[in-house]
Motif scaffolding. Structure first.
Motif, PDB file in Angstrom:
ATOM      1  N   ALA A  33      21.168  42.132  28.429  1.00 34.38           N
ATOM      2  CA  ALA A  33      22.287  42.816  29.083  1.00 34.38           C
ATOM      3  C   ALA A  33      22.673  42.093  30.367  1.00 34.38           C
ATOM      4  CB  ALA A  33      21.930  44.269  29.366  1.00 34.38           C
ATOM      5  N   LYS A  34      21.682  41.685  31.125  1.00 28.80           N
ATOM      6  CA  LYS A  34      21.957  40.972  32.374  1.00 28.80           C
ATOM      7  C   LYS A  34      22.652  39.642  32.088  1.00 28.80           C
ATOM      8  CE  LYS A  34      19.803  39.408  36.623  1.00 28.80           C
ATOM      9  NZ  LYS A  34      18.596  39.322  37.419  1.00 28.80           N
ATOM     10  N   ALA A  35      22.192  38.941  31.069  1.00 26.99           N
ATOM     11  CA  ALA A  35      22.822  37.669  30.706  1.00 26.99           C
ATOM     12  C   ALA A  35      24.276  37.892  30.286  1.00 26.99           C
ATOM     13  CB  ALA A  35      22.041  36.995  29.573  1.00 26.99           C
ATOM     14  N   LEU A  36      24.532  38.963  29.535  1.00 30.53           N
ATOM     15  CA  LEU A  36      25.906  39.263  29.125  1.00 30.53           C
ATOM     16  C   LEU A  36      26.780  39.603  30.331  1.00 30.53           C
ATOM     17  CD1 LEU A  36      25.209  41.351  25.904  1.00 30.53           C
ATOM     18  CD2 LEU A  36      26.349  39.125  26.019  1.00 30.53           C
ATOM     19  N   ARG A  37      26.238  40.353  31.273  1.00 27.67           N
ATOM     20  CA  ARG A  37      27.003  40.694  32.483  1.00 27.67           C
ATOM     21  C   ARG A  37      27.306  39.446  33.304  1.00 27.67           C
ATOM     22  NH1 ARG A  37      23.447  45.146  32.424  1.00 27.67           N
ATOM     23  NH2 ARG A  37      22.099  44.161  33.967  1.00 27.67           N
ATOM     24  N   ASN A  38      26.330  38.554  33.396  1.00 31.95           N
ATOM     25  CA  ASN A  38      26.520  37.335  34.186  1.00 31.95           C
ATOM     26  C   ASN A  38      27.485  36.354  33.536  1.00 31.95           C
ATOM     27  OD1 ASN A  38      24.868  38.165  36.262  1.00 31.95           O
ATOM     28  ND2 ASN A  38      23.039  37.235  35.387  1.00 31.95           N
ATOM     29  N   SER A  61      29.102  51.972  32.742  1.00 32.27           N
ATOM     30  CA  SER A  61      28.164  50.873  32.878  1.00 32.27           C
ATOM     31  C   SER A  61      28.644  49.777  31.949  1.00 32.27           C
ATOM     32  CB  SER A  61      26.760  51.316  32.472  1.00 32.27           C
ATOM     33  OG  SER A  61      26.332  52.403  33.257  1.00 32.27           O
ATOM     34  N   ARG A  62      28.273  48.545  32.251  1.00 28.91           N
ATOM     35  CA  ARG A  62      28.727  47.469  31.366  1.00 28.91           C
ATOM     36  C   ARG A  62      27.560  46.794  30.684  1.00 28.91           C
ATOM     37  NH1 ARG A  62      30.112  42.363  34.861  1.00 28.91           N
ATOM     38  NH2 ARG A  62      28.575  42.729  36.458  1.00 28.91           N
ATOM     39  N   GLN A  63      27.860  46.297  29.498  1.00 28.22           N
ATOM     40  CA  GLN A  63      26.881  45.611  28.648  1.00 28.22           C
ATOM     41  C   GLN A  63      25.607  46.444  28.501  1.00 28.22           C
ATOM     42  OE1 GLN A  63      27.839  43.315  26.832  1.00 28.22           O
ATOM     43  NE2 GLN A  63      29.701  42.684  27.887  1.00 28.22           N
ATOM     44  N   MET A  64      25.783  47.646  27.986  1.00 26.72           N
ATOM     45  CA  MET A  64      24.661  48.559  27.818  1.00 26.72           C
ATOM     46  C   MET A  64      24.207  48.586  26.366  1.00 26.72           C
ATOM     47  SD  MET A  64      23.968  49.580  30.779  1.00 26.72           S
ATOM     48  CE  MET A  64      22.732  50.750  30.326  1.00 26.72           C
ATOM     49  N   PRO A  65      22.888  48.565  26.134  1.00 29.92           N
ATOM     50  CA  PRO A  65      22.390  48.621  24.761  1.00 29.92           C
ATOM     51  C   PRO A  65      22.654  49.986  24.135  1.00 29.92           C
ATOM     52  CG  PRO A  65      20.576  48.323  26.337  1.00 29.92           C
ATOM     53  CD  PRO A  65      21.833  48.392  27.113  1.00 29.92           C
ATOM     54  N   VAL A  66      23.159  49.954  22.924  1.00 30.32           N
ATOM     55  CA  VAL A  66      23.308  51.143  22.086  1.00 30.32           C
ATOM     56  C   VAL A  66      22.670  50.758  20.761  1.00 30.32           C
ATOM     57  CG1 VAL A  66      24.903  52.754  20.975  1.00 30.32           C
ATOM     58  CG2 VAL A  66      25.471  51.815  23.229  1.00 30.32           C
ATOM     59  N   GLY A  67      21.430  51.167  20.582  1.00 33.49           N
ATOM     60  CA  GLY A  67      20.680  50.715  19.411  1.00 33.49           C
ATOM     61  C   GLY A  67      20.568  49.200  19.455  1.00 33.49           C
ATOM     62  N   PRO A  68      20.864  48.533  18.335  1.00 33.05           N
ATOM     63  CA  PRO A  68      20.742  47.075  18.307  1.00 33.05           C
ATOM     64  C   PRO A  68      21.966  46.349  18.880  1.00 33.05           C
ATOM     65  CG  PRO A  68      21.362  47.868  16.149  1.00 33.05           C
ATOM     66  CD  PRO A  68      21.145  49.092  17.014  1.00 33.05           C
ATOM     67  N   TYR A  69      22.958  47.092  19.348  1.00 29.09           N
ATOM     68  CA  TYR A  69      24.213  46.508  19.823  1.00 29.09           C
ATOM     69  C   TYR A  69      24.344  46.661  21.334  1.00 29.09           C
ATOM     70  CZ  TYR A  69      25.200  46.963  14.852  1.00 29.09           C
ATOM     71  OH  TYR A  69      25.131  46.893  13.490  1.00 29.09           O
ATOM     72  N   PHE A  70      25.340  45.989  21.903  1.00 28.82           N
ATOM     73  CA  PHE A  70      25.661  46.127  23.317  1.00 28.82           C
ATOM     74  C   PHE A  70      27.103  46.580  23.441  1.00 28.82           C
ATOM     75  CE2 PHE A  70      22.015  43.430  23.442  1.00 28.82           C
ATOM     76  CZ  PHE A  70      21.370  43.780  24.616  1.00 28.82           C
ATOM     77  N   ALA A  71      27.311  47.636  24.210  1.00 30.55           N
ATOM     78  CA  ALA A  71      28.661  48.133  24.471  1.00 30.55           C
ATOM     79  C   ALA A  71      29.209  47.401  25.684  1.00 30.55           C
ATOM     80  CB  ALA A  71      28.627  49.638  24.730  1.00 30.55           C
TER      81      ALA A  71
END
Length: 147
Positions: A33-38, A61-71
């Motif tokens: 998630a941090k890598a996606l935000r950066n 919130s951004r790039q948050m895990p929802v199960g195996p995915y990221f919102a």
């Protein structure tokens, strides 16, 4: 004091005082998630400036895990996800369909917005999101008294 060890809470993944089997620690996908935000895209950065700090009345919130995915953007309280779609989504339509079905099965509403719309009509995108948020409401609580 009888010489017994003091009662302390169990560690996150440990057995604790109950002596039951150890529960495996479920690592959150925080590094991903941090890598996606950066590495967020310009449209993601622009929309985030409009969503952060409850600017639209809801916490996102951004790039948050929802199960195996990221919102891309998630409002937990309303179970509302905003996904920005760029050219990479044109090649992964099947994956997006699976992802949406999974998130909807958990009760999430999903709004997909194109990167182009964010870049050319940010004000219109934000107005559209405001309208949807005004209609959205969290899952109702059960009636008081267990009825």
């Amino acid at each position: 004091m009888t010489g017994e060890p003091p009662l302390v809470p169990p560690p996150a993944g440990g057995r604790g005082l109950g002596g039951g089997p150890a529960r495996p620690f479920k690592q959150r996908a925080t590094l991903r998630a941090k890598a996606l935000r950066n590495s967020s895209t310009t449209p993601e950065q622009l929309l985030w400036q409009c969503l952060k700090g409850r600017k639209l009345g809801q916490k996102f919130s951004r790039q948050m895990p929802v199960g195996p995915y990221f919102a891309d953007f998630l409002c937990r309280e309303l179970k509302f996800i905003i996904e920005l779609d760029g050219t990479s989504h044109d090649q992964n339509v099947h994956r997006d369909i699976q992802r949406d079905a999974y998130c909807r099965s958990l009760g999430f509403q999903i709004l997909r917005i194109s990167n182009d719309d964010v870049m050319t009509n940010l004000e219109g995108v934000v107005s559209h999101i405001k309208a949807i948020l005004a209609q959205a409401h969290p899952q109702p609580l059960p009636p008081a008294g267990g009825e």
